[in-house]
Every structure is written in C-alpha cells, then in structure tokens.
Design a protein around this motif. Structure first.
Motif, PDB file in Angstrom:
ATOM      1  N   PRO A   1       0.909  -1.224   0.023  1.00  0.00           N
ATOM      2  CA  PRO A   1       0.008  -0.041   0.075  1.00  0.00           C
ATOM      3  C   PRO A   1       0.963   1.273   0.096  1.00  0.00           C
ATOM      4  N   GLY A   2       2.136   1.196   0.373  1.00  0.00           N
ATOM      5  CA  GLY A   2       2.883   2.283   0.367  1.00  0.00           C
ATOM      6  C   GLY A   2       3.686   2.550  -1.047  1.00  0.00           C
ATOM      7  N   ARG A   3       3.230   2.059  -1.918  1.00  0.00           N
ATOM      8  CA  ARG A   3       3.973   2.035  -3.119  1.00  0.00           C
ATOM      9  C   ARG A   3       4.603   3.072  -3.698  1.00  0.00           C
ATOM     10  N   SER A   4       3.810   4.124  -3.766  1.00  0.00           N
ATOM     11  CA  SER A   4       4.142   5.537  -4.228  1.00  0.00           C
ATOM     12  C   SER A   4       5.154   6.085  -3.297  1.00  0.00           C
ATOM     13  N   ARG A   5       4.893   5.908  -2.099  1.00  0.00           N
ATOM     14  CA  ARG A   5       5.876   6.588  -1.148  1.00  0.00           C
ATOM     15  C   ARG A   5       7.426   5.806  -1.269  1.00  0.00           C
ATOM     16  N   ALA A   6       7.348   4.491  -1.605  1.00  0.00           N
ATOM     17  CA  ALA A   6       8.618   3.916  -1.925  1.00  0.00           C
ATOM     18  C   ALA A   6       9.286   4.247  -2.925  1.00  0.00           C
ATOM     19  N   LEU A   7       8.491   4.647  -4.025  1.00  0.00           N
ATOM     20  CA  LEU A   7       9.122   5.045  -5.128  1.00  0.00           C
ATOM     21  C   LEU A   7       9.763   6.537  -5.055  1.00  0.00           C
ATOM     22  N   ARG A   8       8.903   7.346  -4.344  1.00  0.00           N
ATOM     23  CA  ARG A   8       9.285   8.795  -4.096  1.00  0.00           C
ATOM     24  C   ARG A   8      10.690   8.680  -3.261  1.00  0.00           C
ATOM     25  N   LEU A   9      10.590   7.928  -2.422  1.00  0.00           N
ATOM     26  CA  LEU A   9      11.835   7.775  -1.196  1.00  0.00           C
ATOM     27  C   LEU A   9      13.204   7.290  -2.223  1.00  0.00           C
ATOM     28  N   MET A  10      13.015   6.287  -3.310  1.00  0.00           N
ATOM     29  CA  MET A  10      13.826   5.990  -3.891  1.00  0.00           C
ATOM     30  C   MET A  10      14.478   6.923  -4.591  1.00  0.00           C
ATOM     31  N   GLN A  11      13.539   7.916  -5.254  1.00  0.00           N
ATOM     32  CA  GLN A  11      13.850   8.999  -6.015  1.00  0.00           C
ATOM     33  C   GLN A  11      14.765  10.126  -5.251  1.00  0.00           C
TER      34      GLN A  11
END
Ligand code: ATP
Ligand code: MG
Length: 423
Positions: A214-224
């Motif tokens: 459920p935290g998928r977009s946050r994960a990608l933001r943090l990766m960015q």
C-alpha cells in the motif's frame, strides 16, 4: 509485556521448537521480523527462531529438518502439517563482507552479537514466547514505538557491508508506514549508487514487494529522493523531467498517482502504471534488466499498448468491440485506464463505457464474448470447399456474425457460409 501469538500452525510450531530446544538446555527465542510484527499487532509472514544450539544440535532435536543454510547456521524445521515450517538460526556474527552482499564467513556466538549483525533495530528483537518477555539489545522497542527504521550500529558501515539493505530500508519504511531515521537516510543517500552490485533477482524481489504494498508510491518517492531510482530505474526517473498534460506536476508524478489509484494491483498492472509513459522500448529494457519473466514483460507490453485503443471505442462495431474486450488482460487494461483517467491519461467517459459494455456482455453469459461456432472445417468440406486459408477466413467471418448477434443457430451459420461462398 504479555503477547498472544496468533493461533496458527506456524506459530504453534515455533513455540514447540523453542520449548524443545530449551528442554535440551539451549537458549531459544523468536527473532527478527515475526517479533517486530507481533509487537506491532500485525500478522507475521513467517516465524524465525534464534538459538545458541549449533546446527547439528538443531538437526538432532527434530524429526524433520532441512539444512538450508547449515554453513551459516540456518536449519528449517518442518511441522506435521504439510508446508508449515520454521527457520532456526544459530546466533552468529557475520565476518567481513567483500562482495558487498554476503559475509565471507560466519562465527557462532551469543544473542547480543547476533542482534548486532541484523540490519535494522526493529528487526533485531527477540521474544520469549513463553513469558512474553522482549529481549532488546539495540533499542528496537523504542524505534518501533517511534515508528523509525534505523540501522543497527553505524549506518554507513551496515550499508557498505550489504547493499541490499539500501532497498530493504525503504521497503520496511513503506510496508510499515515508518519514517527513516535521519542518519540512516543520510547514509542511504550517500551509498545509493552502489545498489547496482546486488543481483537483478534480489533487486527485483525488493521492487516487487514495494510495488504491491500500500505504500508503493511513497517507496518510489523515497527511492527517487535517495538516488536509488536513478541507479536502478533510470527510465522511470527520467519521467520526472517530462511535463504531464494533466494536473500532476510531471510524468513521474502522474505514474505515481496512477499507481496509487489502482485497487490491489497485480505486478503486471503496477509495472504498467509505472512504465506506461516511458515508451515501449524503455519499458521492455527495464523489465529485461531486472530479469522479469517473459510472461510478465509481454503482459505489461499488452496492457500498455492497449491504453490508446480506448479512444474511438464507441465507433467500433459490436464484433470488434467484443474482440477487444475479450483480450486476456482486459481487466488490467481497463483498471489502468481508469486510474490514468485521473490525470488525463485516458478519457473517463470512454473507460466507463468500456466497463459498462464489458459487464453487460459478461452478464449475458460466456457465449456472448466467446460464441461456440456451430460449424467446423468438416462442414465446410462437406459444402464442397477445398481446404485452405479460406477456411479460417470464413470461420472468422462467421464468428463476427455471431458476435454481432446476427447468427445464432447452425442453420443460420450454414446459410451465412453458403452466401459467402457464392459471393
Ligand atoms: P519480512 O519477512 O516481513 O520481509 P523480515 O524482517 O522477517 O521481514 P527476512 O528477510 O525474512 O525479513 O529476514 C529475517 C531477519 O533476518 C530480519 O528481520 C533481520 O533481522 C535479518 N536479516 C534479513 N536480511 C538481512 C540483511 N540483508 N542484513 C541484515 N540482517 C538481515
Ligand atoms: Mg521474514
């Protein structure tokens, strides 16, 4: 702190394993992720036991065991019930890491040193399942309460040892909805480019777990933010430099918005959302680099390439529409289109139309989208048509007639085929 373990076969087996090892004079506790999850009131995915018993002693104590990682002290104990198992790991200290991923050697030790070799404080807790006592050498309980992912010890050293931890840190932060401790995140950013030493398979597994959480977009933001996106998914990172036609700030923001709008995405759907604007070549290159299966890659290609086909849907004849709506990935395609319509990546009216028509066809029964042809090649032969490519053409034209609802019976089908043969 008294904790009730869930009443499931795996936790019962874990309890039994602890009891048995203790009866033989060993120290044995639940350890790692299951303790973290129990303390958070989440259901553990699996149960791990840590002990001072040596691997041979663990093997000797149980009927059924597999020496999965005996050299570094991990034995899988199997329960009575098929498939139920618990990993039992001997307390260990990891020797130097020269490949950036695995220790060169391990040495068996006590619980405190075992806690110190674990990645994050919230993953380094032990639990006595009998008394409910939590054994905490690293202030993990405090970090659990503060909802922080913090490296055990010096984060730079810990990330340098094993670069997969760079991704694990983000995965745990997103799966648990925790923050990253400042020093841990600062080190993570410095080390990010080194993540590429990890195998494609391990990177893929971490990304897949992030993408379906459920935290998928946050994960990608943090990766960015950390620079991991640039290192691992440059095609996706590049989307941030391209303007979006809709309200999102850029195409990366649109992709993340789409990703979040998906209901329980499958992997193919999540990748499709992320890669839809990256271009077919870039999407294929990304999935190839991560060694994703051909099945996954071709599914993503089909879903993404069908997105533009939504335009003009209302002008299609019924047969063409049905052929489009019976493609194997139709549900994922329309779910992607629905999510993309939030940022003008698809026309919401067209999406609604497609969903309505699909639901109506399905409600009519399987024959509506997949009519059973009342004629075969033999019938065509009996009508005097010599075998050849014409057969397929005729049967396909007949299927169109049935999809249109103009032919429904064998007589009708024969009449249609004869009229075509005469023409
Ligand atoms: P989940 O299984 O929910 O992903 P987990 O914490 O159980 O989370 P696992 O990968 O199953 O994670 O590992 C079990 C435990 O082993 C972790 O909790 C951690 O203590 C330790 N561990 C796993 N991988 C690493 C690693 N790369 N570096 C250091 N410790 C690790
Ligand atoms: Mg686990």
């Amino acid at each position: 702190m008294k904790l009730d373990l869930p009443n499931v076969p795996a936790s019962a087996l874990a309890r039994r394993v602890v009891k048995t090892l203790r009866a033989r004079g060993h120290v044995a506790w639940l350890a790692g992720g299951c303790v973290r999850d129990l303390l958070l009131g989440r259901t553990p995915k699996d149960y791990d036991v840590a002990t001072d018993a040596r691997p041979e002693e663990v093997e000797a104590a149980f009927e059924k065991s597999i020496p999965v990682g005996k050299s570094f002290g991990v034995i899988t104990v199997q329960g009575e019930v098929d498939g139920v198992q618990v990993e039992v790991a001997t307390f260990r200290h990891d020797g130097p890491y020269s490949d950036g991923r695995h220790p060169d050697s391990v040495r068996f030790t006590d619980a405190q040193e075992d806690a110190a070799r674990r990645d994050f404080t919230i993953n380094a807790l032990y639990l006595d399942p009998e008394s409910g006592e939590v054994i905490d050498y690293v202030n993990g309980v405090q970090d659990l309460k503060a909802r922080l992912v913090r490296a055990v010890g010096d984060p730079a050293v810990r990330f340098a040892e094993d670069k997969l931890r760079l991704l694990r840190a983000i995965r745990f932060a997103c799966a648990l909805n925790f923050e990253l401790d400042d020093a841990t995140f600062a080190a993570l950013k410095r080390m990010a480019p080194q993540v590429v030493v990890c195998s494609a398979e391990r990177i893929r597994e971490e990304l897949h777990r992030m993408l379906t959480s459920p935290g998928r977009s946050r994960a990608l933001r943090l990766m960015q933010e950390a620079g991991l996106l640039n290192a691992l998914l440059p095609e996706v990172a590049a989307l941030a430099d391209r303007a979006s036609p809709g309200p999102a700030r850029n195409l990366l923001a649109r992709a993340l918005m789409t990703l979040d709008a998906l209901a329980n995405p499958s992997l193919s759907l999540a990748w499709s959302a992320l890669l839809a604007d990256a271009g077919e070549e870039a999407a294929a290159a990304t999935l190839r680099r991560l060694k994703c299966s051909n099945e996954l890659a071709s599914r993503v290609r089909d879903i993404v390439s069908d997105v533009p086909r939504l335009a003009g849907l209302e002008h299609l004849g019924q047969a063409a529409l049905k052929r489009l709506l019976r493609r194997p990935h139709v549900d994922e395609w329309l779910e992607l289109a629905r999510a993309r319509s939030l940022d003008q990546g698809a026309d919401p009216a067209q999406v609604r139309l497609a969903l309505t028509r699909l639901a109506a066809f399905r409600a009519q029964g399987p024959q509506s989208l997949w009519p059973k042809l009342p004629l075969s090649g033999d019938d065509l032969k009996a009508l005097g048509l010599p075998p050849g490519p014409r057969y397929r053409e005729l049967l396909s034209a007949l299927e169109d007639e049935m999809l249109e609802g103009r032919v429904g019976t064998r007589e009708g089908a024969l009449a249609f085929v004869k009229s075509r043969m005469d023409a």
